[in-house]
Scaffold this active site. Structure first.
Site, PDB file in Angstrom:
ATOM      1  N   GLN A 226      -9.861  -6.674  -5.378  1.00 18.73           N
ATOM      2  CA  GLN A 226      -9.412  -7.425  -4.146  1.00 18.73           C
ATOM      3  C   GLN A 226     -10.537  -7.450  -3.282  1.00 18.73           C
ATOM      4  OE1 GLN A 226      -6.236  -8.297  -3.749  1.00 18.73           O
ATOM      5  NE2 GLN A 226      -5.857  -9.007  -1.564  1.00 18.73           N
TER       6      GLN A 226
ATOM      7  N   HIS B 109      -9.789   1.929   0.120  1.00 13.18           N
ATOM      8  CA  HIS B 109      -9.669   1.000   1.039  1.00 13.18           C
ATOM      9  C   HIS B 109     -10.730   1.030   1.977  1.00 13.18           C
ATOM     10  CE1 HIS B 109      -7.786  -2.444   3.411  1.00 13.18           C
ATOM     11  NE2 HIS B 109      -6.963  -2.527   2.544  1.00 13.18           N
TER      12      HIS B 109
ATOM     13  N   GLU C 220     -11.536  -3.758  -3.293  1.00 14.41           N
ATOM     14  CA  GLU C 220     -10.528  -2.406  -3.558  1.00 14.41           C
ATOM     15  C   GLU C 220     -10.198  -2.990  -5.215  1.00 14.41           C
ATOM     16  OE1 GLU C 220      -6.806  -3.519  -0.751  1.00 14.41           O
ATOM     17  OE2 GLU C 220      -8.436  -4.577  -0.204  1.00 14.41           O
TER      18      GLU C 220
ATOM     19  N   HIS D 239       0.750  -1.385  -0.089  1.00 17.12           N
ATOM     20  CA  HIS D 239       0.073  -0.175   0.069  1.00 17.12           C
ATOM     21  C   HIS D 239       0.804   1.388  -0.045  1.00 17.12           C
ATOM     22  CE1 HIS D 239      -3.373  -2.196  -0.039  1.00 17.12           C
ATOM     23  NE2 HIS D 239      -3.661  -2.395   1.308  1.00 17.12           N
TER      24      HIS D 239
HETATM   25  C1  GLA Z   1      -5.045  -5.233   2.225  1.00 20.02           C
HETATM   26  C2  GLA Z   1      -4.386  -6.509   2.090  1.00 20.02           C
HETATM   27  C3  GLA Z   1      -4.506  -7.063   3.463  1.00 20.02           C
HETATM   28  C4  GLA Z   1      -4.386  -6.268   4.434  1.00 20.02           C
HETATM   29  C5  GLA Z   1      -5.032  -4.887   4.280  1.00 20.02           C
HETATM   30  C6  GLA Z   1      -4.714  -3.913   5.456  1.00 20.02           C
HETATM   31  O1  GLA Z   1      -6.420  -5.259   1.679  1.00 20.02           O
HETATM   32  O2  GLA Z   1      -4.579  -7.104   0.953  1.00 20.02           O
HETATM   33  O3  GLA Z   1      -3.732  -8.248   3.487  1.00 20.02           O
HETATM   34  O4  GLA Z   1      -2.914  -5.877   4.554  1.00 20.02           O
HETATM   35  O5  GLA Z   1      -4.884  -4.496   3.075  1.00 20.02           O
HETATM   36  O6  GLA Z   1      -4.870  -4.446   6.665  1.00 20.02           O
END
Ligand code: GLA
Length: 348
Positions: free
Chosen positions: A286, A177, A314, A104
């Site tokens: 995601q 997110h 996501e 991220h």
């Molecule tokens: C994302 C990742 C997860 C986790 C979150 C934050 O979506 O894919 O594995 O790291 O962010 O907590």
């Protein structure tokens, strides 16, 4: 558009909170800290409103939270293996903040920046956020100018338009997110929510949640959400990928042509009747179901955010694309413009 003070960062920068509202009473609040979607109030089938995103009343909650609630994520949403990649024959080394990988955007990603804000006056209520990321920021090449516009229209669609330009070739992957809980934030887990994903394939991962490079059919696996299925229905099945992800934490390949706005996901809370549709121009989405939420953060309604108390959709390019020539490219060339749109539509 309402605007209020949201608090200060440790460095003393002031952040604000803007609230967009439509004629149906739907409200979206966004802070300039991380460009985060702080709340989204939407009605259930009886017309009762609830706040359906996890978040905090003021900046302190965001300064302390390590799970990117509601944030705009960049420069590279999701993971880059070992925090390195090569571009035009040059090797770049990124900040590693997730075991041996970069997650991220690194240590100080876009989620930790205070964005500049400007109300967009004509048409539906809209907020424009901009951020400048200098050359070498967190190890990434190129001075990058990013613009994100949040628009709430009369159909209760929260539209997020992303654009960016760079002065040197670079890689880029932007997302939001937000953690949703259609029964209302803080009301428990989301395992009873029914999800449908417009995805025939997903990208399996290794133990560091880095894609193996495979694009695997969902057919016959717990990743088959082509028909509406409760999120929790198969989450405890013995499945290598579910075990590696600690549940769902995977990139799905959205059917249809990337670059065109198409349906990626629909999630329904059968109890309240609230429905969330996600549409995107991105190639992937995601599905992350809050497997790492540990109950230590207490949210807006003074209740702790426990494991799986929210889910994220996501919209994104695939994780680790800079190291995966077989995945859709995340390279942004100098002088070109990156553009991407995601819509979250709320209905009953
Ligand atoms: C994302 C990742 C997860 C986790 C979150 C934050 O979506 O894919 O594995 O790291 O962010 O907590």
């Amino acid at each position: 558009m309402l605007k209020r003070y949201f608090g200060r960062t440790a460095a003393g920068e002031a952040a604000d909170l803007y609230t967009l509202a439509n004629a149906c009473g739907v409200e979206a609040s966004i802070t300039t800290y991380g460009g985060a979607l702080v709340s989204l109030k939407a009605p259930d089938r009886a017309g009762r409103f609830a706040d359906v995103v996890l978040g905090f009343h003021d900046i302190d909650g965001y300064l302390n939270a390590e799970f990117y609630p509601g944030a705009l994520v960049g420069r590279y949403a999701n993971r880059i293996a070992k925090g390195r990649f090569a571009l035009n024959g040059v090797e770049y080394k990124l900040a590693c903040n997730n075991g041996e990988n970069s997650l991220h955007g690194g240590i100080k990603g876009f989620d930790k920046a205070v964005w500049s804000a400007c109300e967009i006056a004509d048409g539906d209520p809209a907020l424009e956020l901009t951020h400048f990321s200098p050359d070498g920021d967190e190890g990434y090449p190129g001075a990058l100018s990013v613009r994100v516009a949040y628009t709430l229209n009369q159909n209760s669609e929260l539209r997020i338009d992303y654009s960016a330009t760079t002065d040197k070739d670079t890689v880029l992957n932007l997302t939001n997110h937000a953690y949703f809980n259609l029964a209302g934030e803080g009301s428990g887990d989301i395992l009873g929510h029914v999800a449908q994903l417009n995805a025939d394939r997903f990208t399996p991962v290794d133990s560091g949640l880095i894609p193996t490079g495979e694009s695997r059919p969902v057919e016959g696996t717990p990743f088959d959400f082509r028909r509406p299925t409760p999120i929790g229905a198969r989450v405890n099945e013995r499945d290598e990928q579910l075990e590696l992800g600690h549940g769902y934490d995977h990139n799905f390949v959205v059917n249809g042509r990337a670059g065109t706005l198409r349906k990626a996901a629909r999630v329904v809370d059968p109890k309240s009747g609230r429905v969330l549709d996600a549409l995107t121009t991105e190639p992937g989405i995601q599905l992350y179901i809050g497997n790492f939420l540990d109950g230590l953060s207490v949210g807006k309604s003074a209740r702790p955010y426990g494991r799986r108390s929210g889910f994220c959709l996501e919209t994104q390019h695939f994780p680790d694309s800079p190291n995966r020539p077989e995945f859709p490219s995340t390279v942004l060339r100098a002088g070109e413009k990156f553009e991407s749109t995601t819509v979250f539509r709320f209905s009953v």
